[in-house]
Write a protein that holds these residues in place. Structure first.
Motif, PDB file in Angstrom:
ATOM      1  N   ILE A 185      55.336  72.350  89.360  1.00 32.89           N
ATOM      2  CA  ILE A 185      55.486  71.975  87.245  1.00 32.89           C
ATOM      3  C   ILE A 185      53.439  72.408  86.914  1.00 32.89           C
ATOM      4  O   ILE A 185      53.293  71.281  87.437  1.00 32.89           O
TER       5      ILE A 185
ATOM      6  N   ASN B 143      63.190  75.596  76.160  1.00 28.58           N
ATOM      7  CA  ASN B 143      61.432  75.584  76.464  1.00 28.58           C
ATOM      8  C   ASN B 143      61.630  75.316  77.983  1.00 28.58           C
ATOM      9  O   ASN B 143      62.105  73.892  77.867  1.00 28.58           O
ATOM     10  N   CYS B 144      61.264  75.776  78.734  1.00 22.36           N
ATOM     11  CA  CYS B 144      61.338  74.940  80.063  1.00 22.36           C
ATOM     12  C   CYS B 144      60.200  75.595  81.575  1.00 22.36           C
ATOM     13  O   CYS B 144      59.649  76.760  81.236  1.00 22.36           O
ATOM     14  N   ASP B 145      59.562  74.392  81.924  1.00 23.81           N
ATOM     15  CA  ASP B 145      58.917  74.990  82.858  1.00 23.81           C
ATOM     16  C   ASP B 145      59.153  75.197  84.301  1.00 23.81           C
ATOM     17  O   ASP B 145      58.327  75.417  85.724  1.00 23.81           O
ATOM     18  N   LEU B 146      60.230  74.474  84.726  1.00 21.88           N
ATOM     19  CA  LEU B 146      61.290  74.623  86.364  1.00 21.88           C
ATOM     20  C   LEU B 146      62.739  74.999  85.523  1.00 21.88           C
ATOM     21  O   LEU B 146      63.176  74.549  85.528  1.00 21.88           O
ATOM     22  N   ILE B 147      63.345  76.356  86.891  1.00 21.79           N
ATOM     23  CA  ILE B 147      63.832  76.134  87.213  1.00 21.79           C
ATOM     24  C   ILE B 147      64.728  75.932  88.343  1.00 21.79           C
ATOM     25  O   ILE B 147      64.499  76.704  89.662  1.00 21.79           O
TER      26      ILE B 147
ATOM     27  N   LEU C 128      60.050  85.021  80.457  1.00 15.92           N
ATOM     28  CA  LEU C 128      60.850  84.253  81.650  1.00 15.92           C
ATOM     29  C   LEU C 128      60.309  83.984  83.048  1.00 15.92           C
ATOM     30  O   LEU C 128      60.357  83.626  84.203  1.00 15.92           O
TER      31      LEU C 128
ATOM     32  N   ILE D 261      58.005  81.604  84.544  1.00 15.36           N
ATOM     33  CA  ILE D 261      58.827  79.978  85.138  1.00 15.36           C
ATOM     34  C   ILE D 261      58.995  80.080  86.569  1.00 15.36           C
ATOM     35  O   ILE D 261      59.798  80.727  87.075  1.00 15.36           O
TER      36      ILE D 261
ATOM     37  N   LEU E 290      68.150  80.423  78.645  1.00 11.75           N
ATOM     38  CA  LEU E 290      66.149  80.567  78.935  1.00 11.75           C
ATOM     39  C   LEU E 290      66.066  81.890  77.272  1.00 11.75           C
ATOM     40  O   LEU E 290      64.978  81.671  76.894  1.00 11.75           O
TER      41      LEU E 290
END
Length: 109
Positions: free
Chosen positions: A105, A31-35, A59, A62, A26
């Motif tokens: 999201i 590139n992340c929309d949800l963990i 971060l 997120i 990360l």
């Protein structure tokens, strides 16, 4: 199993072997929309990962869903107080988990 569920629901999934690996990915170019994180992970557990994410301005926004076998109130309260967006226990029901993910999201326009 979770990865398969999410892939079937047409989400792109990137897996990490533990909390430290997730944080490194990360902080890199992922590139992340949800963990989705478990509490019990080596090197950096889910609570430590959540704290690190919330302290990083890049971060912090997120959403993080905790998915764990720890069903006690103490663990749920700890996760939520650290900034988790939702908390599910294993075994999980696919429908409610996917519904929570869809709400968290935000589509990009």
């Amino acid at each position: 199993l979770l990865s398969l569920t999410l892939t079937r629901a047409r989400y792109r999934v990137v897996q990490a072997k533990d909390g430290q690996d997730a944080l490194e990915k990360l902080q890199g170019d992922l590139n992340c929309d949800l963990i989705i994180a478990d509490i019990e992970m080596p090197r950096l557990d889910g609570f430590e990962l959540l704290q690190a994410l919330k302290c990083d301005p890049k971060l912090a926004a997120i959403p993080v869903v905790m998915l764990t076998s720890r069903s006690g109130t103490k663990h749920r309260q700890m996760g939520m107080s650290l900034g988790a967006s939702d908390y599910f226990t294993k075994p999980y029901s696919e429908g409610p988990l996917l519904a929570a993910i869809a709400k968290l999201i935000k589509p990009t326009l």
